[in-house]
Design a protein around this motif. Structure first.
Motif, PDB file in Angstrom:
ATOM      1  N   LEU A  27       0.941  -1.055  -0.107  1.00  0.00           N
ATOM      2  CA  LEU A  27      -0.039   0.158   0.171  1.00  0.00           C
ATOM      3  C   LEU A  27       0.970   1.201  -0.085  1.00  0.00           C
ATOM      4  O   LEU A  27       0.479   2.316  -0.446  1.00  0.00           O
ATOM      5  N   LEU A  28       2.152   1.241   0.562  1.00  0.00           N
ATOM      6  CA  LEU A  28       2.671   2.223   0.502  1.00  0.00           C
ATOM      7  C   LEU A  28       3.710   2.640  -0.652  1.00  0.00           C
ATOM      8  O   LEU A  28       3.967   3.647  -1.236  1.00  0.00           O
ATOM      9  N   TYR A  29       4.198   1.550  -1.327  1.00  0.00           N
ATOM     10  CA  TYR A  29       5.128   1.548  -2.334  1.00  0.00           C
ATOM     11  C   TYR A  29       4.659   1.013  -3.678  1.00  0.00           C
ATOM     12  O   TYR A  29       4.894   1.213  -4.888  1.00  0.00           O
ATOM     13  N   GLY A  30       3.691  -0.079  -3.660  1.00  0.00           N
ATOM     14  CA  GLY A  30       3.309  -0.849  -5.008  1.00  0.00           C
ATOM     15  C   GLY A  30       2.051  -0.643  -5.368  1.00  0.00           C
ATOM     16  O   GLY A  30       1.836  -0.891  -6.478  1.00  0.00           O
ATOM     17  N   PHE A  31       1.109  -0.110  -4.736  1.00  0.00           N
ATOM     18  CA  PHE A  31      -0.145   0.338  -5.071  1.00  0.00           C
ATOM     19  C   PHE A  31      -0.353   1.131  -6.432  1.00  0.00           C
ATOM     20  O   PHE A  31      -1.106   0.976  -7.418  1.00  0.00           O
ATOM     21  N   ASP A  32       0.477   2.119  -6.489  1.00  0.00           N
ATOM     22  CA  ASP A  32       0.447   3.090  -7.495  1.00  0.00           C
ATOM     23  C   ASP A  32       0.906   2.505  -8.971  1.00  0.00           C
ATOM     24  O   ASP A  32       0.441   2.939  -9.928  1.00  0.00           O
ATOM     25  N   LYS A  33       2.066   1.436  -8.559  1.00  0.00           N
ATOM     26  CA  LYS A  33       2.593   0.745  -9.819  1.00  0.00           C
ATOM     27  C   LYS A  33       1.665  -0.252 -10.399  1.00  0.00           C
ATOM     28  O   LYS A  33       1.529  -0.190 -11.760  1.00  0.00           O
ATOM     29  N   VAL A  34       0.873  -0.671  -9.597  1.00  0.00           N
ATOM     30  CA  VAL A  34      -0.180  -1.989 -10.014  1.00  0.00           C
ATOM     31  C   VAL A  34      -1.207  -1.233 -10.734  1.00  0.00           C
ATOM     32  O   VAL A  34      -1.815  -1.518 -11.683  1.00  0.00           O
ATOM     33  N   ASP A  35      -1.881  -0.050 -10.137  1.00  0.00           N
ATOM     34  CA  ASP A  35      -2.854   0.695 -10.556  1.00  0.00           C
ATOM     35  C   ASP A  35      -2.766   2.144 -10.616  1.00  0.00           C
ATOM     36  O   ASP A  35      -3.141   2.867  -9.600  1.00  0.00           O
ATOM     37  N   PRO A  36      -2.222   2.635 -11.626  1.00  0.00           N
ATOM     38  CA  PRO A  36      -1.859   4.044 -11.954  1.00  0.00           C
ATOM     39  C   PRO A  36      -2.982   4.857 -11.591  1.00  0.00           C
ATOM     40  O   PRO A  36      -2.913   5.880 -11.369  1.00  0.00           O
ATOM     41  N   GLY A  37      -4.215   4.606 -12.137  1.00  0.00           N
ATOM     42  CA  GLY A  37      -5.397   5.324 -11.732  1.00  0.00           C
ATOM     43  C   GLY A  37      -5.705   5.317 -10.475  1.00  0.00           C
ATOM     44  O   GLY A  37      -6.706   6.336 -10.133  1.00  0.00           O
ATOM     45  N   ALA A  38      -5.211   4.819  -9.599  1.00  0.00           N
ATOM     46  CA  ALA A  38      -5.658   4.852  -8.230  1.00  0.00           C
ATOM     47  C   ALA A  38      -4.699   5.780  -7.256  1.00  0.00           C
ATOM     48  O   ALA A  38      -4.590   5.343  -6.213  1.00  0.00           O
ATOM     49  N   HIS A  39      -4.144   6.524  -8.024  1.00  0.00           N
ATOM     50  CA  HIS A  39      -2.975   7.355  -7.513  1.00  0.00           C
ATOM     51  C   HIS A  39      -3.519   8.203  -6.080  1.00  0.00           C
ATOM     52  O   HIS A  39      -2.638   7.975  -4.984  1.00  0.00           O
ATOM     53  N   ASP A  40      -4.371   8.672  -5.938  1.00  0.00           N
ATOM     54  CA  ASP A  40      -4.763   9.524  -5.004  1.00  0.00           C
ATOM     55  C   ASP A  40      -5.845   8.725  -4.205  1.00  0.00           C
ATOM     56  O   ASP A  40      -6.591   9.551  -3.443  1.00  0.00           O
ATOM     57  N   ALA A  41      -6.182   7.646  -4.323  1.00  0.00           N
ATOM     58  CA  ALA A  41      -7.227   6.993  -3.704  1.00  0.00           C
ATOM     59  C   ALA A  41      -6.714   6.421  -2.004  1.00  0.00           C
ATOM     60  O   ALA A  41      -6.606   5.041  -2.134  1.00  0.00           O
ATOM     61  N   TYR A  42      -6.412   7.248  -1.507  1.00  0.00           N
ATOM     62  CA  TYR A  42      -6.122   7.067  -0.383  1.00  0.00           C
ATOM     63  C   TYR A  42      -7.300   6.392   0.752  1.00  0.00           C
ATOM     64  O   TYR A  42      -6.922   5.729   1.606  1.00  0.00           O
ATOM     65  N   ALA A  43      -8.413   6.863   0.561  1.00  0.00           N
ATOM     66  CA  ALA A  43      -9.810   6.128   1.409  1.00  0.00           C
ATOM     67  C   ALA A  43      -9.991   4.678   0.932  1.00  0.00           C
ATOM     68  O   ALA A  43     -10.743   4.068   1.744  1.00  0.00           O
ATOM     69  N   VAL A  44      -9.445   4.379  -0.178  1.00  0.00           N
ATOM     70  CA  VAL A  44      -9.724   2.951  -0.594  1.00  0.00           C
ATOM     71  C   VAL A  44      -8.806   2.085   0.239  1.00  0.00           C
ATOM     72  O   VAL A  44      -8.962   0.631   0.366  1.00  0.00           O
ATOM     73  N   ARG A  45      -7.620   2.307   0.340  1.00  0.00           N
ATOM     74  CA  ARG A  45      -6.467   1.489   0.793  1.00  0.00           C
ATOM     75  C   ARG A  45      -6.562   0.737   2.029  1.00  0.00           C
ATOM     76  O   ARG A  45      -6.292  -0.467   2.093  1.00  0.00           O
ATOM     77  N   PRO A  46      -7.268   1.243   3.124  1.00  0.00           N
ATOM     78  CA  PRO A  46      -7.474   0.655   4.190  1.00  0.00           C
ATOM     79  C   PRO A  46      -8.471  -0.813   3.912  1.00  0.00           C
ATOM     80  O   PRO A  46      -8.397  -1.584   4.378  1.00  0.00           O
TER      81      PRO A  46
END
Length: 71
Positions: A27-46
């Motif tokens: 969630l800190l390092y890889g989420f943006d690489k796997v899904d670039p469209g979810a760059h600012d989706a911080y509410a979804v990460r938890p």
């Protein structure tokens, strides 16, 4: 408290512990690489944490395949 002679509980604890570490790293390092469209989706990460803890081997496999340039 967990009984140290229970191998199933020990295995589940180990699985969950590794899963939490992988989930935090992903969630800190890889989420943006796997899904670039979810760059600012911080509410979804938890909301992803339970699935990441359960499926951490698949998360590592997918993350490494994307880092190496595969799809």
């Amino acid at each position: 408290m967990l009984n140290s002679s229970d191998p199933i509980a020990a295995a589940l604890s180990l699985w969950a512990g590794v899963g939490l570490v992988v989930a935090a790293a992903f969630l800190l390092y890889g989420f943006d690489k796997v899904d670039p469209g979810a760059h600012d989706a911080y509410a979804v990460r938890p909301l992803l944490i339970p699935g990441l803890v359960l499926l951490w081997p698949l998360v590592i496999w997918r993350w490494l395949s994307l880092v190496r340039g595969g799809r």
